[in-house]
Enzyme design. Structure first.
Site, PDB file in Angstrom:
ATOM      1  N   ALA A   1     187.846  49.266  25.252  1.00 17.82           N
ATOM      2  CA  ALA A   1     188.727  48.164  25.656  1.00 17.82           C
ATOM      3  C   ALA A   1     189.680  48.563  26.782  1.00 17.82           C
ATOM      4  CB  ALA A   1     189.510  47.643  24.458  1.00 17.82           C
TER       5      ALA A   1
ATOM      6  N   HIS B   1     184.478  51.558  21.786  1.00 13.71           N
ATOM      7  CA  HIS B   1     185.884  51.893  22.026  1.00 13.71           C
ATOM      8  C   HIS B   1     186.175  52.008  23.527  1.00 13.71           C
ATOM      9  CE1 HIS B   1     189.596  53.918  20.021  1.00 13.71           C
ATOM     10  NE2 HIS B   1     189.941  53.190  21.065  1.00 13.71           N
TER      11      HIS B   1
ATOM     12  N   GLY C   1     202.747  42.660  20.492  1.00 15.21           N
ATOM     13  CA  GLY C   1     203.335  43.541  21.493  1.00 15.21           C
ATOM     14  C   GLY C   1     202.802  43.197  22.871  1.00 15.21           C
TER      15      GLY C   1
ATOM     16  N   SER D   1     191.893  47.492  17.916  1.00 13.08           N
ATOM     17  CA  SER D   1     193.057  48.371  17.717  1.00 13.08           C
ATOM     18  C   SER D   1     192.640  49.753  17.218  1.00 13.08           C
ATOM     19  CB  SER D   1     194.038  47.724  16.745  1.00 13.08           C
ATOM     20  OG  SER D   1     194.576  46.547  17.322  1.00 13.08           O
ATOM     21  N   ARG D   2     192.474  49.891  15.908  1.00 13.94           N
ATOM     22  CA  ARG D   2     192.009  51.122  15.287  1.00 13.94           C
ATOM     23  C   ARG D   2     191.139  50.748  14.091  1.00 13.94           C
ATOM     24  NH1 ARG D   2     193.123  53.199  19.354  1.00 13.94           N
ATOM     25  NH2 ARG D   2     194.309  55.114  19.766  1.00 13.94           N
TER      26      ARG D   2
ATOM     27  N   ILE E   1     199.925  43.838  24.355  1.00 17.84           N
ATOM     28  CA  ILE E   1     198.562  43.299  24.385  1.00 17.84           C
ATOM     29  C   ILE E   1     198.550  41.875  23.855  1.00 17.84           C
ATOM     30  CG2 ILE E   1     196.222  43.579  23.486  1.00 17.84           C
ATOM     31  CD1 ILE E   1     196.875  46.627  23.272  1.00 17.84           C
TER      32      ILE E   1
ATOM     33  N   GLU F   1     184.384  57.536  14.455  1.00 16.64           N
ATOM     34  CA  GLU F   1     183.913  57.441  15.835  1.00 16.64           C
ATOM     35  C   GLU F   1     183.439  58.813  16.322  1.00 16.64           C
ATOM     36  OE1 GLU F   1     186.798  55.565  18.360  1.00 16.64           O
ATOM     37  OE2 GLU F   1     186.951  53.795  17.092  1.00 16.64           O
TER      38      GLU F   1
END
Length: 335
Positions: free
Chosen positions: A297, A295, A159, A246-247, A161, A276
């Protein structure tokens, strides 16, 4: 007096203020004649306070807080749930039943996230973690790094990114392959990117970078798609490095830890985790072949200003009974 009342609204932000958030949102709303009562819930795990404050909130920015069916049913005034990129922490079905739009921000942090993902690749290549620690300890150990030109970067997801990261990688001479579910879209004009099958990517890439949303159910499920089998394929090819920005739940963390311990995955760089904040006693913190970031980014000044401006813009739209931008695909047919 009635007009003034109608221009006053409550915005619930499930986040701490970074010095930009409240200021940017308030200024943007004020410029359009709205007086904002902004309520911050700094602890995203504080479900009791979120449940209390959501009752009379006009707009909710959950960030990474979990928004349950019960919370949505009690949110009698809410006109918008505005997320960042990911929106996997809300009960979408309940929001749809209440006809409350859920929006995200596709591409709003893409540049920042792609840059961070590439930084992690460079950090692994130049042993950033080891040198940083050793220099602070007064040591002078001149080790050997890895040249990235000519290496193959595999992008799981192509996508916004992925396309930016591919351009950066191409600029330093890397080969790039990508996997996307909709292969018909091809490389969208980026002729230096080969669109390949999932297993082919795992087996042929030196470095695998995960760039997917977290989807927990259905045919497009991404939760847990990287487990023991996939890690062994990555480890059997080239450098055997893994990047995840990402996740966390997309990767089976237990399997990843075992693969790092056994050196199947030689190195990893992670910005996201199954839980998290990452627990203090997490084994990931103790491993020498992992670089960890908290986290962050998408957390650049430029990306944050764009994010907070969009929160305000969509708030103005719903308060003026207009369709907000970027309603998530699962709910678009309702609005």
């Amino acid at each position: 007096m009635e007009t003034e009342m109608s221009r006053t609204l409550k915005v619930l932000l499930c986040s701490d203020d970074d010095g930009l958030m409240v200021k940017t949102i308030k200024n943007a709303l004020s410029n359009k004649g709205f007086e904002a009562n902004i309520v911050l819930v700094r602890d995203q795990h504080d479900a009791d306070t979120i449940s209390k404050e959501i009752v009379d909130a006009d707009v909710v920015y959950p960030d990474k807080a979990i928004i349950t069916k019960e919370m949505i049913e009690s949110a009698k005034k809410t006109r918008l749930f505005q997320f960042g990129t990911g929106y996997d922490t809300i009960d979408l079905a309940s929001a749809g039943e209440r006809k409350i739009p859920v929006c995200n921000m596709p591409g709003i942090t893409a540049q920042s996230v792609a840059e961070h993902a590439m930084y992690l690749v460079l950090a692994l290549a130049r042993n950033d973690r080891e040198y940083g620690l050793e220099m602070k300890e007064g040591r002078w150990n001149r080790g050997v790094g890895v040249e990235l030109a000519g290496k193959t970067l595999g992008l799981i997801g192509f996508g916004n990114i992925g396309k930016i990261k591919a351009r950066i990688a191409h600029g330093i001479g890397m080969k790039t392959v990508a996997f996307r579910r909709n292969k018909e879209k091809g490389n969208e004009g980026l002729n230096f990117v080969d669109i390949v099958g999932f297993d082919h990517l795992l087996e042929k890439s030196d470095i695998v970078s995960i760039l997917l949303p977290l989807i927990e159910h259905g045919s497009y499920r991404t939760k847990g798609i990287i487990g023991k089998r996939e890690l062994e394929k990555i480890g059997g090819a080239g450098l055997g490095w893994l990047i995840n920005i990402s996740r966390g739940p997309i990767v089976n963390e237990k399997d990843l830890i075992e693969s790092l311990k056994s050196n199947i995955i030689r190195k990893a760089a992670l910005d996201v985790y199954e839980m998290e904040p990452l627990p203090e006693n997490s084994e990931l913190r103790k491993l020498p072949n992992v670089i960890l970031t908290p986290h962050i980014a998408g957390e650049t000044r430029e990306a944050l200003v764009r994010r907070y401006t969009l929160i305000a813009e969509n708030t103005i739209k719903v308060m003026n009974n207009e369709r907000p931008l970027y309603i998530v695909k699962e709910l678009q047919s309702i609005f």
